[in-house]
Design an enzyme around this catalytic site. Structure first.
Site, mmCIF file in Angstrom:
data_model
loop_
_atom_site.group_PDB
_atom_site.id
_atom_site.type_symbol
_atom_site.label_atom_id
_atom_site.label_comp_id
_atom_site.label_asym_id
_atom_site.label_seq_id
_atom_site.Cartn_x
_atom_site.Cartn_y
_atom_site.Cartn_z
ATOM 1 N N ASP A 191 -4.907 -5.659 -3.248
ATOM 2 C CA ASP A 191 -4.813 -4.115 -3.249
ATOM 3 C C ASP A 191 -3.694 -3.734 -4.248
ATOM 4 O OD1 ASP A 191 -5.027 -1.403 -1.868
ATOM 5 O OD2 ASP A 191 -2.960 -1.912 -1.314
ATOM 6 N N ASP A 249 -2.207 0.095 -4.659
ATOM 7 C CA ASP A 249 -1.097 1.279 -4.360
ATOM 8 C C ASP A 249 -0.519 0.744 -2.879
ATOM 9 O OD1 ASP A 249 0.761 3.314 -4.033
ATOM 10 O OD2 ASP A 249 -0.945 4.696 -4.675
ATOM 11 N N LYS A 307 -12.890 -0.123 1.362
ATOM 12 C CA LYS A 307 -12.234 -0.596 2.492
ATOM 13 C C LYS A 307 -11.955 0.404 3.292
ATOM 14 C CE LYS A 307 -8.822 -1.736 -0.489
ATOM 15 N NZ LYS A 307 -7.857 -2.236 -1.267
ATOM 16 N N ASP A 326 -1.292 -3.800 1.976
ATOM 17 C CA ASP A 326 -0.059 -3.165 2.695
ATOM 18 C C ASP A 326 -0.691 -2.283 3.679
ATOM 19 O OD1 ASP A 326 0.197 0.058 1.731
ATOM 20 O OD2 ASP A 326 -0.936 -1.226 0.644
#
Length: 259
Positions: free
Chosen positions: A12, A14, A187, A212
């Protein structure tokens, strides 16, 4: 932290490598460790507003050198999914709500053409220039039989100290108006993971999703049967996971994870 050996890392962006304009140094070091170890990786973002080259350029600004072959977005997965769902069909009319990343990816492919009268698909991505007219056209097309696709279901987007309406909120409005629920691609859906594995010729057992966000990244792993590594550098904290299904690995920063 010791782990088993993985062939492909689906990383991922951001909240993992950067946070808006801020660099997450441990995430950058993790990517550099992957590169130095010769590990295969794919940056797997839910962001549809940027082209792959724009993502590469942004990563360069955070100290990560990569190329478009290592970028995978819901725009790319959407195009592949539509083609896969229609074997033998050569041409698809699409009405698009979105920004340059989505428009460029879809309409650069010869199978797709823009159609606001009678499209086969209405594809909705994040659009900060959203207008009532765009919603009106999309609603009419869906009600007339177009298949409704949402590139991702993110209800909110972090922006500094606030949360902005995300693509999921736009799709919810269209779903309420049209009476049709969208098929989501990004996602936490398994679709984008399946497409990424197909692209990299990897099995579920060989992959690790790194992110995250419990709602998107980690649930994508649960939905697709892929192991997950959660870094507490973005939206979630350890206490947010209390009573929930746990990721395969949890670290405060990606510095803790041994390849």
């Amino acid at each position: 932290m010791q782990s088993r050996v993985y062939k492909i890392f689906l990383v991922d962006l951001d909240g993992t490598v950067y946070r808006g304009k801020e660099t997450i140094e441990s995430g950058v070091r993790f990517v550099k460790r992957l590169q130095e170890a010769g590990k295969d990786y794919l940056f797997l973002t839910n962001n549809t507003t940027r082209t792959p080259q724009m993502v590469v350029d942004k990563l360069k600004g955070h100290g990560v050198a990569t190329d478009v072959a290592h970028i995978y977005t819901p725009c790319m997965a959407t195009a592949s999914w539509i083609i896969e769902q229609n074997p033998g069909k050569k041409s698809f009319g699409v009405y698009i709500i979105g920004q340059v990343g989505l428009w460029t990816e879809i309409l650069s492919r010869p199978e797709f053409y823009f159609d606001e009268q009678n499209p086969d698909y209405v594809i909705v991505g994040m659009d900060t220039d959203l207008t009532y007219h765009k919603l009106q056209v999309a609603n009419r097309c869906i009600r007339h039989g177009a298949t409704f696709i949402g590139t991702n279901s993110d209800l909110n987007l972090p922006y500094g100290a606030e949360l902005l309406p995300g693509n999921g909120a736009i799709c919810a409005m269209l779903a309420a108006a049209s009476g049709q629920q969208p098929t989501f691609i990004g996602k936490p859906e398994a679709i984008i993971i399946d497409k990424a594995l197909e692209l990299t010729k990897s099995s579920r057992q060989e992959a690790l999703i790194v992110g995250d966000n419990y709602q998107t990244d980690i649930n994508a792993g649960f939905n697709s049967g892929v192991d997950t590594l959660m870094a507490l550098t973005g939206v979630n904290r350890r206490e947010d996971l209390a009573g929930k299904r746990q990721p395969t690995y949890i670290v405060d920063t990606l510095d803790e994870f041994e390849l």
